[in-house]
Scaffold this active site. Structure first.
Site, PDB file in Angstrom:
ATOM      1  N   SER A 191       0.721  -1.284  -0.234  1.00 51.22           N
ATOM      2  CA  SER A 191      -0.021   0.181   0.033  1.00 51.22           C
ATOM      3  C   SER A 191       0.850   1.141  -0.044  1.00 51.22           C
ATOM      4  CB  SER A 191      -0.816   0.061   1.174  1.00 51.22           C
ATOM      5  OG  SER A 191      -1.634   1.227   1.389  1.00 51.22           O
ATOM      6  N   HIS A 243      -1.288  -1.212  -4.307  1.00 54.23           N
ATOM      7  CA  HIS A 243      -2.634  -1.031  -3.718  1.00 54.23           C
ATOM      8  C   HIS A 243      -2.672   0.680  -3.486  1.00 54.23           C
ATOM      9  CE1 HIS A 243      -5.964  -1.664  -0.970  1.00 54.23           C
ATOM     10  NE2 HIS A 243      -5.602  -0.835  -0.222  1.00 54.23           N
ATOM     11  N   ASP A 278      -4.669   4.053  -2.024  1.00 51.13           N
ATOM     12  CA  ASP A 278      -5.850   4.312  -1.059  1.00 51.13           C
ATOM     13  C   ASP A 278      -6.160   5.668  -1.168  1.00 51.13           C
ATOM     14  OD1 ASP A 278      -6.176   2.055   0.633  1.00 51.13           O
ATOM     15  OD2 ASP A 278      -3.916   2.315   1.173  1.00 51.13           O
ATOM     16  N   MET A 323      -8.533   8.407  -0.058  1.00 54.31           N
ATOM     17  CA  MET A 323      -9.544   9.040   1.237  1.00 54.31           C
ATOM     18  C   MET A 323      -9.750  10.522   0.745  1.00 54.31           C
ATOM     19  SD  MET A 323      -7.167   7.360   4.171  1.00 54.31           S
ATOM     20  CE  MET A 323      -6.442   5.788   3.914  1.00 54.31           C
ATOM     21  N   HIS A 334      -8.540   1.572  -3.974  1.00 53.04           N
ATOM     22  CA  HIS A 334      -9.422   1.498  -2.784  1.00 53.04           C
ATOM     23  C   HIS A 334      -9.878   2.427  -2.654  1.00 53.04           C
ATOM     24  CE1 HIS A 334      -9.675   0.321   1.660  1.00 53.04           C
ATOM     25  NE2 HIS A 334     -10.709   0.443   0.949  1.00 53.04           N
ATOM     26  N   MET A 362     -12.124   5.082  -0.737  1.00 53.97           N
ATOM     27  CA  MET A 362     -12.714   5.363   0.702  1.00 53.97           C
ATOM     28  C   MET A 362     -13.035   6.528   0.487  1.00 53.97           C
ATOM     29  SD  MET A 362      -9.441   3.776   3.155  1.00 53.97           S
ATOM     30  CE  MET A 362      -8.315   3.696   1.636  1.00 53.97           C
ATOM     31  N   MET A 391     -11.634  -5.610   5.338  1.00 56.96           N
ATOM     32  CA  MET A 391     -10.782  -4.511   6.102  1.00 56.96           C
ATOM     33  C   MET A 391     -10.607  -5.212   7.605  1.00 56.96           C
ATOM     34  SD  MET A 391     -10.064  -2.142   4.284  1.00 56.96           S
ATOM     35  CE  MET A 391      -9.043  -0.988   5.621  1.00 56.96           C
ATOM     36  N   GLY A 421      -8.893   4.312   7.114  1.00 59.93           N
ATOM     37  CA  GLY A 421      -8.496   5.742   7.191  1.00 59.93           C
ATOM     38  C   GLY A 421      -6.887   6.051   7.501  1.00 59.93           C
ATOM     39  N   PHE A 422      -6.391   5.325   8.155  1.00 63.48           N
ATOM     40  CA  PHE A 422      -4.870   5.260   8.558  1.00 63.48           C
ATOM     41  C   PHE A 422      -4.001   4.096   8.162  1.00 63.48           C
ATOM     42  CE2 PHE A 422      -7.792   7.825  10.925  1.00 63.48           C
ATOM     43  CZ  PHE A 422      -7.205   9.214  10.794  1.00 63.48           C
ATOM     44  N   GLY A 423      -2.846   4.004   7.906  1.00 64.58           N
ATOM     45  CA  GLY A 423      -1.995   2.935   7.972  1.00 64.58           C
ATOM     46  C   GLY A 423      -1.387   2.706   9.181  1.00 64.58           C
ATOM     47  N   GLY A 424      -0.893   1.576   9.712  1.00 60.42           N
ATOM     48  CA  GLY A 424      -0.126   1.378  10.817  1.00 60.42           C
ATOM     49  C   GLY A 424      -1.008   0.819  12.008  1.00 60.42           C
ATOM     50  N   ASP A 446      -6.870  -6.236   4.169  1.00 63.16           N
ATOM     51  CA  ASP A 446      -6.176  -4.873   4.371  1.00 63.16           C
ATOM     52  C   ASP A 446      -6.092  -4.401   5.569  1.00 63.16           C
ATOM     53  OD1 ASP A 446      -4.983  -2.567   3.698  1.00 63.16           O
ATOM     54  OD2 ASP A 446      -6.715  -1.779   2.504  1.00 63.16           O
ATOM     55  N   GLY A 447      -5.006  -4.302   6.278  1.00 64.11           N
ATOM     56  CA  GLY A 447      -4.822  -3.473   7.454  1.00 64.11           C
ATOM     57  C   GLY A 447      -3.915  -4.426   8.371  1.00 64.11           C
ATOM     58  N   GLY A 448      -3.003  -3.976   8.971  1.00 58.15           N
ATOM     59  CA  GLY A 448      -2.343  -4.653   9.944  1.00 58.15           C
ATOM     60  C   GLY A 448      -1.606  -6.111   9.619  1.00 58.15           C
ATOM     61  N   GLY A 469       1.089  -2.022   4.198  1.00 53.57           N
ATOM     62  CA  GLY A 469       1.635  -0.824   3.782  1.00 53.57           C
ATOM     63  C   GLY A 469       2.994  -0.531   4.764  1.00 53.57           C
ATOM     64  N   SER A 470       2.390  -0.346   5.977  1.00 50.34           N
ATOM     65  CA  SER A 470       3.717  -0.056   6.861  1.00 50.34           C
ATOM     66  C   SER A 470       4.616  -1.153   6.963  1.00 50.34           C
ATOM     67  CB  SER A 470       3.276   0.268   8.434  1.00 50.34           C
ATOM     68  OG  SER A 470       2.324  -0.420   8.774  1.00 50.34           O
TER      69      SER A 470
END
Ligand code: DX5
Ligand code: ZN
Length: 239
Positions: free
Chosen positions: A19, A44, A46, A48, A77, A79, A148, A153-156, A190-192, A212-213
């Site tokens: 991402s 990916h 994102d 927003m 993606h 959002m 999700m 809304g946020f990475g990390g 997607d996420g973490g 992402g992160s």
């Protein structure tokens, strides 16, 4: 494009989609090239809007700017709310896959069809609290189901463990659909997603992993990304 023509055939056969949200935007072209050289399958992207989610990122102009540097699929993606007006713009900017949140569209079936009419693969994104039943009556128009594993809304952010059971459920729905002669559907998370949890995520049924992160937070540029990508792939294969 071969990436979008066939579903991975086994758990060892999956896609990793870094991402860009966690990339260094002051050198985005270089970041994109580095992460592709490191073995990315999709990019990916994102989007927003500070309305559907409390953050503001990038739009079709940036997609168009990176397109010449990217021979693999660009996975947009969205959002954003409303959704439809942005679809032709992203298709024109070179998107290959466009996913959106069903809560953000008044007419989910119409939006899915609009994406396909513009030559892109279409996907539905499920927030942690969004029930999978929302896909029931549109399965034949969905190319990607994206779960999700954080609130958008946020990475990390930290992976929400309840996503694992939801993945098992989504995998069953998709397999049943495909066994009954339905089209290929990817199951993306997607996420973490990190080196130390990717195996259990793949085991639960995911075939496409956004990170992402985990990738862009690695030290160095190219060397660091390559090491993380290798490790993500190795651990996923051991699922
Ligand atoms: C969150 C975005 C994600 C995010 C993932 O709203 O949709 O794609 O970039 O970042 P990590 O992998 O850091 O959780
Ligand atoms: Zn995303």
């Amino acid at each position: 494009m071969s990436h979008s023509s066939a579903r991975p055939s086994s758990a060892a056969d999956f896609l990793i989609a870094p991402s860009l949200l966690s990339a260094d935007f002051a050198m985005l072209g270089q970041e994109v090239r580095n992460v592709i050289d490191s073995g990315a399958d999709w990019i990916h992207f994102d989007v927003m809007d500070n309305h559907y989610v409390p953050n503001l990122t990038i739009g079709p102009l940036v997609c168009e700017a990176i397109r010449p540097h990217v021979k693999i699929g660009i996975d947009v993606h969205l959002m954003v709310e409303p959704v439809d007006a942005l679809i032709p713009l992203f298709a024109k900017a070179g998107a290959n896959i466009i996913t959106f949140h069903p809560e953000a569209s008044r007419h989910v079936d119409r939006t899915l069809q609009l994406i396909r009419d513009h030559g892109c693969k279409a996907g539905l994104v499920f927030n942690p609290a969004t029930p999978l039943a929302l896909m029931d009556h549109v399965m034949d128009k969905v190319d990607v189901v994206l779960l999700m594993s954080v609130n958008p809304g946020f990475g990390g952010q930290k992976f929400i463990p309840g996503t694992l059971a939801k993945l098992v459920d989504a995998r069953q729905r998709i397999d049943t659909h495909m066994a009954n002669g339905g089209q290929t559907i990817w199951l993306e998370v997607d996420g973490g997603v990190k080196v130390d949890n990717i195996a259990e995520i793949v085991r639960a049924g995911a075939d496409t992993l956004v990170a992402g992160s985990a990738v862009f937070g690695a030290p160095d540029n190219n060397g660091g990304y390559q090491a993380v990508m290798k490790l993500l792939r190795k651990n996923a294969r051991q699922a």
